[in-house]
Motif scaffolding. Sequence first.
Motif, PDB file in Angstrom:
ATOM      1  N   THR A  47       0.910   6.893  12.298  1.00  0.00           N
ATOM      2  CA  THR A  47       0.835   6.045  11.102  1.00  0.00           C
ATOM      3  C   THR A  47       1.727   4.820  11.257  1.00  0.00           C
ATOM      4  OG1 THR A  47       0.363   7.967   9.732  1.00  0.00           O
ATOM      5  CG2 THR A  47       1.165   6.000   8.589  1.00  0.00           C
ATOM      6  N   ASP A  93      -3.091   5.439  -1.222  1.00  0.00           N
ATOM      7  CA  ASP A  93      -4.215   4.632  -0.731  1.00  0.00           C
ATOM      8  C   ASP A  93      -4.873   5.286   0.475  1.00  0.00           C
ATOM      9  OD1 ASP A  93      -4.008   2.419  -2.586  1.00  0.00           O
ATOM     10  OD2 ASP A  93      -2.112   1.972  -1.583  1.00  0.00           O
ATOM     11  N   SER A  94      -4.106   6.112   1.206  1.00  0.00           N
ATOM     12  CA  SER A  94      -4.647   6.885   2.328  1.00  0.00           C
ATOM     13  C   SER A  94      -3.677   8.028   2.609  1.00  0.00           C
ATOM     14  CB  SER A  94      -4.815   6.016   3.584  1.00  0.00           C
ATOM     15  OG  SER A  94      -3.547   5.678   4.111  1.00  0.00           O
ATOM     16  N   THR A 123      -2.508  10.467   6.004  1.00  0.00           N
ATOM     17  CA  THR A 123      -2.615  10.829   7.414  1.00  0.00           C
ATOM     18  C   THR A 123      -2.040  12.222   7.574  1.00  0.00           C
ATOM     19  OG1 THR A 123      -2.282   8.520   8.046  1.00  0.00           O
ATOM     20  CG2 THR A 123      -2.021  10.156   9.775  1.00  0.00           C
ATOM     21  N   ILE A 138      -2.534  12.962  -3.713  1.00  0.00           N
ATOM     22  CA  ILE A 138      -3.361  11.754  -3.601  1.00  0.00           C
ATOM     23  C   ILE A 138      -3.613  11.166  -4.982  1.00  0.00           C
ATOM     24  CG2 ILE A 138      -5.696  10.953  -3.046  1.00  0.00           C
ATOM     25  CD1 ILE A 138      -5.563  13.048  -0.683  1.00  0.00           C
ATOM     26  N   LEU A 175      -0.899   1.910  11.496  1.00  0.00           N
ATOM     27  CA  LEU A 175      -1.388   1.647  10.144  1.00  0.00           C
ATOM     28  C   LEU A 175      -0.427   0.803   9.304  1.00  0.00           C
ATOM     29  CD1 LEU A 175      -3.938   2.510   8.614  1.00  0.00           C
ATOM     30  CD2 LEU A 175      -2.671   4.479   7.772  1.00  0.00           C
ATOM     31  N   ARG A 208       0.833  -1.203   0.000  1.00  0.00           N
ATOM     32  CA  ARG A 208       0.000   0.000   0.000  1.00  0.00           C
ATOM     33  C   ARG A 208       0.871   1.258   0.000  1.00  0.00           C
ATOM     34  NH1 ARG A 208      -3.275  -0.595   5.336  1.00  0.00           N
ATOM     35  NH2 ARG A 208      -1.150  -0.951   6.022  1.00  0.00           N
ATOM     36  N   CYS A 219      -9.346   9.583  -1.367  1.00  0.00           N
ATOM     37  CA  CYS A 219      -8.936   8.395  -0.621  1.00  0.00           C
ATOM     38  C   CYS A 219      -9.250   8.644   0.855  1.00  0.00           C
ATOM     39  CB  CYS A 219      -7.448   8.101  -0.821  1.00  0.00           C
ATOM     40  SG  CYS A 219      -6.329   9.233   0.025  1.00  0.00           S
ATOM     41  N   PRO A 220      -9.174   7.608   1.680  1.00  0.00           N
ATOM     42  CA  PRO A 220      -9.410   7.818   3.108  1.00  0.00           C
ATOM     43  C   PRO A 220      -8.371   8.787   3.702  1.00  0.00           C
ATOM     44  CG  PRO A 220      -9.510   5.485   2.582  1.00  0.00           C
ATOM     45  CD  PRO A 220      -8.986   6.189   1.360  1.00  0.00           C
ATOM     46  N   ILE A 221      -8.851   9.681   4.564  1.00  0.00           N
ATOM     47  CA  ILE A 221      -8.000  10.662   5.241  1.00  0.00           C
ATOM     48  C   ILE A 221      -8.086  10.407   6.740  1.00  0.00           C
ATOM     49  CG2 ILE A 221      -7.573  13.125   5.682  1.00  0.00           C
ATOM     50  CD1 ILE A 221      -7.205  12.262   2.727  1.00  0.00           C
ATOM     51  N   ILE A 222      -6.949  10.325   7.381  1.00  0.00           N
ATOM     52  CA  ILE A 222      -6.903  10.168   8.829  1.00  0.00           C
ATOM     53  C   ILE A 222      -6.338  11.462   9.390  1.00  0.00           C
ATOM     54  CG2 ILE A 222      -5.920   8.871  10.770  1.00  0.00           C
ATOM     55  CD1 ILE A 222      -5.642   7.010   7.717  1.00  0.00           C
ATOM     56  N   LEU A 281       0.961   4.675   1.655  1.00  0.00           N
ATOM     57  CA  LEU A 281       0.393   5.432   2.758  1.00  0.00           C
ATOM     58  C   LEU A 281       1.066   6.796   2.827  1.00  0.00           C
ATOM     59  CD1 LEU A 281       0.549   2.552   5.405  1.00  0.00           C
ATOM     60  CD2 LEU A 281      -1.334   3.105   3.844  1.00  0.00           C
TER      61      LEU A 281
END
Length: 163
Positions: free
Chosen positions: A24, A121-122, A124, A115, A28, A5, A151-154, A7
Amino acid sequence: MASGRRLGVAVDFSPCSVKALQWTVDNLVREGDNIILVIVSPEEYEHGEMQLWSVTGSPLIPLAEFNDSTLSKKYEIKPSPEVIKIATSAVEQKKVVVHVKIYWGDAGEKLCEAIEQIPLDSLTMGNRGLGTIKRAIMGSVSNHVVNHATCPIIVVKTPDHQH
C-alpha cells in the motif's frame, strides 16, 4: 485526520499483512492521504470502557500513541516493530497521516463494518493462501470481504511458502 483519501489496511501483524501494508505504501499512497491500520482481535474484549466499543471499535488512535506501550497494553495488542517502522516511514517520507482502529470479533464482518464506519475509500489486505481444504473449513476472510465490501478491495497475495 487529513482531508485526503482514507486507505485502510487490514493488519494482524502476520507476514502477509505486513506485505499488504508495504504494498500500500509503495503503490497506492499519495501525499495527504490517511492510512488507517484496521486491526481485528478475535477475542472479545471485556474490560470496562472497551465494552462501549464492542460495536463501533476503538476511537481512531494516532500512530504515535499506538506505539506507546501503555496504550498497547490497554488494548491488549502487541504491534510488530515492522508495522510501526513501515507506518512511521510512510508518515515521514510520503507525508501521510496514520491512525489505528481496533475491532473485536469476526475479522471478515468487522473489516466490512470498518469500511462503512470510518468510512474507507479502499481496503488492502493480505491473503494467507490457505489451501482448498483449510479454506473450506476455516473460511476465507479476504473472500468474505471481497464479496461484501462497499469499496474497492486490494488483496496482496503471498506465495504459499511465506506464511
